[in-house]
Design a protein around this motif. Structure first.
Motif, PDB file in Angstrom:
ATOM      1  N   GLY A  25       0.807  -1.224   0.000  1.00  0.00           N
ATOM      2  CA  GLY A  25       0.000   0.000   0.000  1.00  0.00           C
ATOM      3  C   GLY A  25       0.836   1.268   0.000  1.00  0.00           C
ATOM      4  N   ILE A  26       2.030   1.190  -0.628  1.00  0.00           N
ATOM      5  CA  ILE A  26       2.886   2.383  -0.739  1.00  0.00           C
ATOM      6  C   ILE A  26       2.444   3.133  -1.995  1.00  0.00           C
ATOM      7  N   ASP A  27       1.821   4.289  -1.821  1.00  0.00           N
ATOM      8  CA  ASP A  27       1.338   4.991  -3.013  1.00  0.00           C
ATOM      9  C   ASP A  27       2.149   6.237  -3.364  1.00  0.00           C
ATOM     10  N   GLU A  28       2.948   6.722  -2.422  1.00  0.00           N
ATOM     11  CA  GLU A  28       3.799   7.890  -2.732  1.00  0.00           C
ATOM     12  C   GLU A  28       5.094   7.416  -3.382  1.00  0.00           C
ATOM     13  N   ILE A  29       4.932   6.864  -4.581  1.00  0.00           N
ATOM     14  CA  ILE A  29       6.088   6.284  -5.275  1.00  0.00           C
ATOM     15  C   ILE A  29       5.870   6.458  -6.769  1.00  0.00           C
ATOM     16  N   SER A  30       6.937   6.786  -7.500  1.00  0.00           N
ATOM     17  CA  SER A  30       6.761   6.890  -8.945  1.00  0.00           C
ATOM     18  C   SER A  30       7.834   6.097  -9.681  1.00  0.00           C
ATOM     19  N   PHE A  31       7.423   5.580 -10.830  1.00  0.00           N
ATOM     20  CA  PHE A  31       8.252   4.702 -11.656  1.00  0.00           C
ATOM     21  C   PHE A  31       8.366   5.311 -13.061  1.00  0.00           C
ATOM     22  N   PRO A  32       9.188   6.361 -13.210  1.00  0.00           N
ATOM     23  CA  PRO A  32       9.256   7.018 -14.521  1.00  0.00           C
ATOM     24  C   PRO A  32       9.825   6.096 -15.605  1.00  0.00           C
ATOM     25  N   ALA A  33       9.382   6.324 -16.838  1.00  0.00           N
ATOM     26  CA  ALA A  33       9.893   5.553 -17.977  1.00  0.00           C
ATOM     27  C   ALA A  33      11.360   5.902 -18.217  1.00  0.00           C
ATOM     28  N   GLU A  34      12.052   5.011 -18.919  1.00  0.00           N
ATOM     29  CA  GLU A  34      13.498   5.161 -19.104  1.00  0.00           C
ATOM     30  C   GLU A  34      13.879   6.482 -19.778  1.00  0.00           C
ATOM     31  N   GLN A  35      13.091   6.910 -20.765  1.00  0.00           N
ATOM     32  CA  GLN A  35      13.460   8.156 -21.470  1.00  0.00           C
ATOM     33  C   GLN A  35      13.386   9.374 -20.549  1.00  0.00           C
ATOM     34  N   GLU A  36      12.529   9.299 -19.540  1.00  0.00           N
ATOM     35  CA  GLU A  36      12.400  10.387 -18.561  1.00  0.00           C
ATOM     36  C   GLU A  36      13.489  10.318 -17.500  1.00  0.00           C
TER      37      GLU A  36
END
Length: 286
Positions: A25-36
């Motif tokens: 339930g960890i929602d403050e997390i982001s997984f940007p795409a490689e180009q970003e």
């Protein structure tokens, strides 16, 4: 806990972090795409971190093709060393703590003893050399870092030994597997859990830590266990590493001592075979 940013989100460990974040339930997390989130693009990294304002950055981006690295030295160095440095700089500029994933291959692995974090690192292949250089760069740029060395990573995602064995086991009657390289397989889901455990404590016990599953095995016994658990009928022959020469030399014995990570963060580490059962079940479900 604060916001978490995962670099190298498309890889095996990145996908495991995503799965575990959902479970926990960890929602403050982001997984940007490689180009970003290209670690070779300093300016892009700084823009990304200024925008996301993470408290923690997990670096799963790495060049991990151990044999290919012997030929693609510049590319391995760019990703594993310069890229790690770029990310450490970006973290410094935006006051983020970096969790940088490294490898048991920073060691020569020529003695039968558990490897501690402060043992002399003396890598014997390009991959290990570039990963060690990356560690040193992170240490020199950013005090607020956790370097987590791991070994023999596998999961239901990406390309790895477990998935390769299951594929080959279904296609062939007999396989020759190296029996004289000793280490510990690590289920990437377990490593992901350990990383989130460290973050949850908001600790400032920065430095290098070793994490793999518990226990010791060879590639041969690992393969045997995969076939045993998956009920795959295939004959497995133990062979010496010398019978299967590879471009890169591997450490003969790279079992890490995990006392420091267990004691510092009160982490319980599963036994490798128990985790392998979980992974094979997950692969079957997929």
């Amino acid at each position: 806990m604060g916001k978490i940013l995962v670099i190298g989100a498309g890889g095996q460990l990145g996908q495991c972090l995503k799965t575990v974040a959902n479970r926990r339930g960890i929602d403050e997390i982001s997984f940007p795409a490689e180009q970003e989130a290209n670690i070779l693009n300093e300016e892009g990294l700084n823009i990304l971190l200024q925008h996301e304002k993470p408290k923690y950055v997990i670096n799963c981006a790495a060049y991990t093709a151990v044999d290919k690295a012997e030929d693609e030295v510049d590319l391995a160095k760019a990703v594993n060393e310069i890229g790690a440095g770029n990310l450490a700089e970006a973290c410094k500029n935006s006051n983020a703590t970096l969790i940088h994933v490294s490898t048991d291959f920073v060691f020569e692995g020529n003695e039968v003893k558990l490897l501690k974090e402060d043992d002399i690192a003396n890598p014997i292949n390009v991959y290990g050399v570039t990963k060690l250089a990356g560690e040193k760069l992170v240490e020199s740029i950013l005090p607020e870092h956790f370097i987590v060395r791991t070994s023999w990573l596998y999961s239901e995602y990406g390309n790895n030994f477990t998935k390769t064995m299951l594929k080959l086991g279904a296609e062939r009657d007999e396989l020759n597997i190296i029996a004289d390289q000793i280490g510990t397989p690590t289920y990437a889901i377990d490593l992901a859990n350990a990383i989130f455990d460290i973050i949850a404590l908001e600790s400032n016990a920065f430095g290098i830590y070793h994490y793999s599953n518990e226990g010791i095995t060879s590639w041969y016994d690992f393969a045997k266990a995969i076939f045993d658990i998956s009920k795959t009928d295939v004959k497995v022959n133990p062979i010496p590493g010398s019978a299967y020469p590879t471009k890169a030399i591997r450490p003969a014995f790279s079992v890490m001592d995990k006392s420091k990570i267990k004691n510092t963060f009160n982490i319980t580490i599963p036994y490798w075979r128990d985790s392998l059962v979980e992974c094979v079940n997950a692969i079957n479900r997929n």
